[in-house]
Motif scaffolding. Structure first.
Motif, mmCIF file in Angstrom:
data_model
loop_
_atom_site.group_PDB
_atom_site.id
_atom_site.type_symbol
_atom_site.label_atom_id
_atom_site.label_comp_id
_atom_site.label_asym_id
_atom_site.label_seq_id
_atom_site.Cartn_x
_atom_site.Cartn_y
_atom_site.Cartn_z
ATOM 1 N N THR A 37 -9.052 -1.887 9.874
ATOM 2 C CA THR A 37 -9.570 -2.449 8.629
ATOM 3 C C THR A 37 -10.118 -3.842 8.890
ATOM 4 O OG1 THR A 37 -7.518 -3.547 7.924
ATOM 5 C CG2 THR A 37 -7.750 -1.201 7.386
ATOM 6 N N LYS B 41 -15.376 2.876 9.903
ATOM 7 C CA LYS B 41 -14.641 2.579 8.669
ATOM 8 C C LYS B 41 -13.925 3.828 8.194
ATOM 9 C CE LYS B 41 -16.499 0.386 5.334
ATOM 10 N NZ LYS B 41 -17.439 -0.014 4.256
ATOM 11 N N GLU C 71 -11.401 1.089 -0.096
ATOM 12 C CA GLU C 71 -12.015 1.590 1.133
ATOM 13 C C GLU C 71 -11.350 2.878 1.615
ATOM 14 O OE1 GLU C 71 -12.322 -1.342 4.169
ATOM 15 O OE2 GLU C 71 -13.840 -2.507 3.094
ATOM 16 N N PHE C 72 -10.031 2.996 1.389
ATOM 17 C CA PHE C 72 -9.327 4.225 1.765
ATOM 18 C C PHE C 72 -9.549 5.329 0.734
ATOM 19 C CE2 PHE C 72 -5.708 2.647 4.736
ATOM 20 C CZ PHE C 72 -6.640 1.972 5.497
ATOM 21 N N LEU D 77 -3.733 -0.979 9.419
ATOM 22 C CA LEU D 77 -4.313 -2.220 8.888
ATOM 23 C C LEU D 77 -4.729 -3.163 10.008
ATOM 24 C CD1 LEU D 77 -1.905 -2.958 5.872
ATOM 25 C CD2 LEU D 77 -4.128 -1.819 5.831
ATOM 26 N N VAL E 252 0.830 -1.203 0.000
ATOM 27 C CA VAL E 252 0.000 0.000 0.000
ATOM 28 C C VAL E 252 0.865 1.253 0.000
ATOM 29 C CG1 VAL E 252 -1.721 1.311 1.307
ATOM 30 C CG2 VAL E 252 -1.935 -1.170 1.134
ATOM 31 N N TRP F 39 -7.276 -8.354 -1.210
ATOM 32 C CA TRP F 39 -7.264 -7.575 0.032
ATOM 33 C C TRP F 39 -6.696 -6.184 -0.211
ATOM 34 C CZ3 TRP F 39 -5.098 -11.578 4.127
ATOM 35 C CH2 TRP F 39 -6.129 -12.456 4.491
ATOM 36 N N VAL F 40 -5.561 -6.150 -0.934
ATOM 37 C CA VAL F 40 -4.919 -4.868 -1.218
ATOM 38 C C VAL F 40 -5.871 -3.964 -1.999
ATOM 39 C CG1 VAL F 40 -3.011 -3.726 -2.416
ATOM 40 C CG2 VAL F 40 -2.594 -5.847 -1.162
ATOM 41 N N LYS G 162 -9.067 -4.058 -2.051
ATOM 42 C CA LYS G 162 -10.169 -3.649 -1.179
ATOM 43 C C LYS G 162 -9.739 -2.497 -0.275
ATOM 44 C CE LYS G 162 -13.547 -5.456 2.137
ATOM 45 N NZ LYS G 162 -14.013 -6.643 2.892
ATOM 46 N N ILE G 163 -8.512 -2.570 0.241
ATOM 47 C CA ILE G 163 -7.987 -1.500 1.102
ATOM 48 C C ILE G 163 -7.864 -0.200 0.311
ATOM 49 C CG2 ILE G 163 -5.920 -0.709 2.345
ATOM 50 C CD1 ILE G 163 -5.563 -3.730 3.127
ATOM 51 N N LEU H 278 -8.839 -6.480 8.216
ATOM 52 C CA LEU H 278 -7.765 -7.402 8.602
ATOM 53 C C LEU H 278 -7.682 -7.575 10.120
ATOM 54 C CD1 LEU H 278 -4.935 -6.348 6.123
ATOM 55 C CD2 LEU H 278 -6.449 -8.327 5.971
#
Length: 692
Positions: free
Chosen positions: A150, A391, A234-235, A146, A110, A227-228, A230-231, A152
């Motif tokens: 998140t 979130k 979301e960010f 993270l 990230v 996952w990456v 999605k992060i 995770l």
């Protein structure tokens, strides 16, 4: 086992092979015993050449950068589940280490994604890459985000990943076995033989087969890349500004301390944490009875009354609690649909409701200047006080809580609004004198500022709620009748599904310590069966060891989290557990639980008031002797605190009981000449150690 001569498996066309492999997966996968693959990571030197990593990331892009390019090249071990359980503590730590390494790799991914964006916008990244410490700090801060803020941070996410990973491994290995020995030979294997062969192929592949490791690595990278992505989504990183990237990467001076712009947008609401993460809540018998009723759900029919009811029998308080939906107040007619709704609501009661119940109480006590005042709070306050985090949203700010979290709070508020208390007999204190009375009412009344009561719903509670307490609770907050207690914030923050024992024990001990405060007898032994009954748990008669293990695990968690100062069995002989029927003896065993110092310190004033009332004027000789005893008790207490010893640790050193030491410290007991001599010698010994 030798390879089969079956050449048919070697000449199958691709479609037939795929069909066979699918059949294989469905047929044999379920026969493989549960296993885990632990990757032991060596010292991580991944951050040394940032320019190289950065160039790789630019060339491959965020979707091509392999989070685990070298991850599975570290030492990997295959462990059967039974072996895991025999050494669960050790393997759990190794799993946590591997999980943290995974998060670290994702954090690096990230960060370098952000650096690429930073270069695209500002053309400054090459200069930043020379600052090694700057990049390491950025990755470290991203790891914290993270882990804490998140998906995770959620255990089910990792459980799902582990299940998926095992399935991929099974399919790969079973396919290889089939190709190696043939399907016909596999048909002849029993479950034990199949598992033995599976374990052989699996461990050999991880140890020797680089092609296999690369294949698994590629598969895992595909999963974690999701996952990456999605992060990043979301960010809202795809539309990042320079300022947002600098804050996320901690490139500003004020960002090095914490990533505040991203993490600290929870509103600073004014509920009372009192001291050291403890809330102030009511502690009357009706209040504790409502808690018990919610999580025990022991509701039944009471005569001709159709509403679900459960009795209140605590001390000199008698009555019952009912579930009566607020809609009944508006109709005054007992309708079948409303009664049915009441019984449905009983089934929906949960420990989350108790969390919200305590949160409402604490917020009211901290805000209200008098018992009839209507206070206003945000729904988010009820989520935040439970340790839940919003979130992440755009521009480095939080995007808010999830809809399902808000829905859960509204359901809890609806359940709480439906609770009706009927006290047939109670003793309260008015102007210091006991008065017997009867009381009726709800727990909290949800009213607007005009005094009109409203029904909890999405429409009436979009962001805020306004409420006050009803007359039952109000009676226990007047003057000398005021009954409040300190409750560890952990009670609200323990997981309402996996840590129910910890939640309920924390609440029960909080209530018990407050009831014992007047006498100062915090070390009064607790019967094991009473503790289990207080949290709504029963002995597992088939495997009683499970009940004991779960109970002791809960107590150890409370100790580790500072909810209690120490605990141990009183006069329990462990050899008893080797004999049949030990469980009934264990249920009758006594347990000493020491509260933390904050509890004893806060309740000391209550104890002193009681002592002033009960003291009788002693003779001059007794007075002098008492002063000496009080003096040595105070010296013992101060020295023990300096050495950070619990009462139990000191009691072991003095070879006397912990309750006796506690009574001496508080001046309730005067030590005998023999005990006092022991204490003086112990104090002199500690002083000598300190001087040397």
């Amino acid at each position: 086992m030798q390879k089969s001569n079956n050449k048919q498996s070697e000449t199958m066309d691709r479609s037939e092979t795929n069909d066979s492999i699918q059949h294989l997966s469905n047929r044999w996968s379920s026969k493989i015993n549960n296993f885990l693959v632990l990757c032991i990571y060596e010292q991580n030197n991944q951050y040394h050449d940032f320019n190289k990593v950065f160039k790789s990331h630019k060339l491959e892009g965020s979707t091509g950068f392999l989070t685990f390019k070298d991850g599975l090249n570290n030492k990997s071990f295959v462990i059967w589940e039974n072996a895991y359980k025999e050494n669960e503590e050790l393997f759990a730590k190794l799993r946590l280490t591997a999980r943290n390494e995974t998060i670290s790799q994702i954090a690096q991914n990230v960060v370098f994604y952000l650096l690429c964006e930073y270069e695209r916008i500002s053309s400054k990244s090459h200069a930043i890459l020379k600052e090694k410490q700057l990049i390491e700090d950025a990755i470290y801060q991203m790891e914290k985000i993270l882990k804490n803020d998140t998906f995770l941070a959620e255990k089910p996410v990792w459980d799902e990943f582990n299940s998926w990973f095992r399935l991929q491994i099974k399919e790969c290995i079973l396919e290889e076995i089939a190709i190696s020995i043939g399907f016909n030979e596999m048909e002849r294997l029993d479950v034990q033989e199949l598992n033995k062969l599976f374990y052989h192929f699996l461990t050999k592949n991880f140890a020797e087969n680089k092609e296999f490791v690369s294949k698994i690595t590629y598969i895992v990278n595909g999963y974690t890349q999701e996952w990456v992505d999605k992060i990043i989504f979301e960010f809202n990183l795809e539309t990042s500004t320079i300022e947002k990237i600098e804050n996320l990467l901690c490139f500003k001076k004020d960002s090095f301390q914490t990533s505040d712009l991203l993490l600290s947008t929870i509103r600073d609401f004014s509920f009372n944490f009192t001291i050291q993460d403890h809330l102030l809540v009511m502690n009357s018998a009706p209040y504790q009875s409502v808690r018990d009723a919610i999580y025990k759900k022991n509701f039944g029919n009471d005569g001709d009354i159709p509403w679900p009811a459960t009795p209140i029998q605590k001390g000199n308080t008698e009555g019952f609690i009912q579930i009566i939906p607020i809609e009944y107040n508006h109709t005054s007619i007992i309708e079948h649909a409303i009664v049915k709704e009441a019984w449905n609501r009983v089934q929906l009661l949960s420990d989350v409701d108790v969390d919200v119940f305590d949160a409402l109480c604490s917020l009211f006590l901290s805000k209200a200047r008098h018992n009839e005042e209507i206070v206003e709070i945000y729904l988010n306050d009820l989520l935040s006080i439970r340790g839940l985090k919003p979130k992440l949203g755009g521009d480095g700010r939080r995007g808010g809580y999830e809809a399902r979290q808000r829905e859960q709070i509204l359901k809890s508020l609806t359940n709480i609004q439906s609770i009706w208390i009927n006290i047939n007999k109670a003793v309260i204190y008015e102007k210091g004198k006991p008065v017997q009375t009867t009381l009726q009412g709800r727990t909290f009344i949800f009213k607007d500022y005009t005094g009109e009561e409203y029904v909890i719903s999405e429409e009436t509670c979009r962001k805020k709620i306004t409420f006050t307490i009803d007359k039952v609770f109000a009676k226990y907050l007047n003057g000398s009748a005021r009954q409040v207690a300190l409750l560890s914030i952990k009670a609200l923050q323990y997981n309402p599904y996996r840590q129910i024992w910890e939640k309920r024990l924390t609440r029960y001990l909080s209530w018990r310590w407050r009831t014992q405060a007047r006498k100062g007898d915090f070390l009064q032994p607790n019967k094991t069966s009473t503790l289990l009954e207080s949290i709504g748990e029963k002995m597992n008669n088939r495997t009683p060891s499970r009940t004991r293990e779960r109970f002791e695990k809960a107590m150890d968690t409370l100790l580790e989290d500072g909810v209690i100062a120490s605990w141990h069995y009183e006069k329990w002989d462990e050899s008893i557990a080797d004999y049949k029927g030990w469980a009934s003896i264990w249920l009758n065993s006594m347990i000493l639980i020491e509260p933390p110092e904050i509890i004893k310190d806060q309740y000391r004033s209550i104890e002193k008031k009681q002592k002033v009332r009960s003291d009788i004027r002693p003779s001059q000789q007794d007075s002098n002797s008492q002063k000496r005893s009080e003096n040595i008790g105070e010296q013992i207490r101060i020295t023990r605190k300096i050495l950070n010893l619990s009462l139990y640790q000191l009691a072991e050193e003095l070879e006397i009981s912990a309750p006796y030491v506690s009574n001496i410290e508080r001046g309730i007991k005067r030590p005998s000449h023999k005990i006092r001599t022991k204490m003086i010698k112990w104090l002199e010994k500690q002083e000598h150690k300190n001087n040397s």
